[in-house]
Design a protein around this motif. Structure first.
Motif, short mmCIF file in Angstrom:
data_model
loop_
_atom_site.label_atom_id
_atom_site.label_comp_id
_atom_site.label_asym_id
_atom_site.label_seq_id
_atom_site.Cartn_x
_atom_site.Cartn_y
_atom_site.Cartn_z
N VAL A 229 0.83 -1.20 0.00
CA VAL A 229 0.00 0.00 0.00
C VAL A 229 0.87 1.25 0.00
O VAL A 229 0.63 2.19 -0.75
N GLU A 230 1.92 1.25 0.86
CA GLU A 230 2.71 2.46 1.00
C GLU A 230 4.09 2.14 1.57
O GLU A 230 4.24 1.23 2.38
N ILE A 231 5.07 2.91 1.15
CA ILE A 231 6.41 2.89 1.73
C ILE A 231 6.69 4.30 2.21
O ILE A 231 6.53 5.26 1.45
N SER B 253 2.88 -2.69 8.90
CA SER B 253 1.54 -2.60 9.49
C SER B 253 0.47 -2.68 8.41
O SER B 253 0.74 -2.64 7.22
N SER B 254 -0.78 -2.77 8.89
CA SER B 254 -1.95 -2.76 7.99
C SER B 254 -2.34 -1.31 7.74
O SER B 254 -1.89 -0.41 8.46
N PRO B 255 -3.20 -1.05 6.76
CA PRO B 255 -3.62 0.32 6.49
C PRO B 255 -4.46 0.94 7.60
O PRO B 255 -4.57 2.15 7.68
N GLY B 256 -5.08 0.13 8.45
CA GLY B 256 -5.86 0.66 9.56
C GLY B 256 -7.28 1.00 9.17
O GLY B 256 -7.68 0.90 8.02
N ILE B 257 -8.06 1.44 10.18
CA ILE B 257 -9.48 1.72 9.94
C ILE B 257 -9.68 3.05 9.21
O ILE B 257 -10.75 3.30 8.68
N ASP B 258 -8.66 3.88 9.19
CA ASP B 258 -8.78 5.16 8.47
C ASP B 258 -7.86 5.16 7.25
O ASP B 258 -7.23 6.15 6.93
N ARG B 259 -7.85 4.03 6.54
CA ARG B 259 -6.93 3.86 5.43
C ARG B 259 -7.11 4.92 4.35
O ARG B 259 -8.21 5.40 4.08
N LEU B 260 -6.02 5.27 3.75
CA LEU B 260 -5.99 6.24 2.68
C LEU B 260 -6.46 5.58 1.39
O LEU B 260 -6.09 4.46 1.10
N LEU B 261 -7.30 6.27 0.63
CA LEU B 261 -7.76 5.78 -0.67
C LEU B 261 -6.92 6.51 -1.73
O LEU B 261 -7.00 7.72 -1.85
N ARG B 262 -6.10 5.76 -2.46
CA ARG B 262 -5.17 6.38 -3.40
C ARG B 262 -5.49 6.09 -4.86
O ARG B 262 -5.28 6.92 -5.71
N VAL C 89 -16.65 7.84 4.04
CA VAL C 89 -15.31 8.35 3.78
C VAL C 89 -15.19 9.79 4.24
O VAL C 89 -16.19 10.52 4.33
N ASP C 90 -13.97 10.18 4.55
CA ASP C 90 -13.63 11.58 4.82
C ASP C 90 -12.88 12.07 3.60
O ASP C 90 -11.88 11.47 3.19
N LEU C 91 -13.35 13.17 3.04
CA LEU C 91 -12.81 13.68 1.78
C LEU C 91 -12.32 15.10 2.01
O LEU C 91 -13.02 15.90 2.63
N ARG D 226 -10.00 9.28 2.75
CA ARG D 226 -9.76 8.21 3.72
C ARG D 226 -11.07 7.56 4.11
O ARG D 226 -12.11 8.21 4.08
N LEU D 227 -10.99 6.29 4.51
CA LEU D 227 -12.15 5.66 5.13
C LEU D 227 -12.41 6.37 6.44
O LEU D 227 -11.46 6.70 7.17
N ALA D 228 -13.66 6.63 6.76
CA ALA D 228 -14.00 7.27 8.03
C ALA D 228 -13.76 6.26 9.15
O ALA D 228 -14.23 5.13 9.06
N PRO D 229 -13.02 6.65 10.19
CA PRO D 229 -12.73 5.71 11.27
C PRO D 229 -13.93 5.52 12.19
O PRO D 229 -14.01 6.09 13.26
N ILE D 230 -14.87 4.70 11.76
CA ILE D 230 -16.07 4.44 12.55
C ILE D 230 -15.90 3.09 13.23
O ILE D 230 -15.66 2.08 12.57
#
Length: 193
Positions: free
Chosen positions: A19-21, A82-91, A104-106, A178-182
């Motif tokens: 996903v990311e470096i 690590s994993s992207p987490g609950i607030d993962r970035l949408l790229r 999502v949070d935009l 990002r995904l909204a951290p709900i």
């Protein structure tokens, strides 16, 4: 061999998506991985529960990366996988397809300005709502500015539903999505059909 290439080959070779470096000034090398995803075949329902990265997955990738980076002589002080987490970035477009229908949070690069219609503030850049496909083939976010109903509060059946608003956007207009951290502490519910 370049660091990006070493990490990508190692991660994909183990069956994960890179996903990311991220490199920090203190010598930290942060790698974010996820499980591979492919859109469901046409006519097939989406899986009810999505699989997630576990600690064991991160440990497996860490051990393999430590070996690969040592062999190549890469310069880093600490490795974090690590994993992207609950607030993962949408790229990428595939991220938007995967999380269509999610909250999502935009954040836009610039305020919507003159394009503001109705009750949308012209200086607004941040939105939280449901990610949906727009009719023209692009993407839109749909939301309501009504305050959320608190648990335990009775709501009259005669109460009118708050109006929904929609805003279409292109990837060029986005600063971040990002995904909204709900978080729901009552367990995962099956996705509605």
């Amino acid at each position: 061999m370049a660091l990006q290439q070493i990490v990508e080959e190692t991660v994909t070779g183990l069956g994960y998506d890179l996903v990311e470096i991220e490199r920090t000034a203190g010598g930290l090398l942060r790698i974010t991985i996820d499980l591979p995803w492919a859109p469901p075949a046409e006519g097939q329902p989406a899986p009810l529960l999505e699989q997630f990265i576990t600690v064991e997955d991160c440990e497996r990738v860490t051990r393999q990366l430590q070996f690969a980076l040592e062999v190549d002589g890469a310069d880093y002080k600490r490795l974090e996988v690590s994993s992207p987490g609950i607030d993962r970035l949408l790229r990428h477009e595939q991220d938007f397809i995967r999380f269509e229908g999610q909250e999502v949070d935009l954040t836009l690069k610039e305020a919507i300005g003159e394009a503001a219609t109705g009750s949308i503030n012209a200086n607004r850049k941040k939105f939280r709502g449901t990610l949906e496909r727009a009719e023209g083939g692009g993407w839109q976010i749909v939301w309501s500015d009504a305050p959320p109903i608190k648990p335990g509060v009775r709501v009259s059946k005669k109460r009118e539903a708050p109006p929904l608003q929609a805003l279409g956007f292109t990837f060029d207009e986005l600063r971040e999505a990002r995904l909204a951290p709900i978080v729901n502490f009552k367990g995962r519910a099956a996705k509605p059909e």
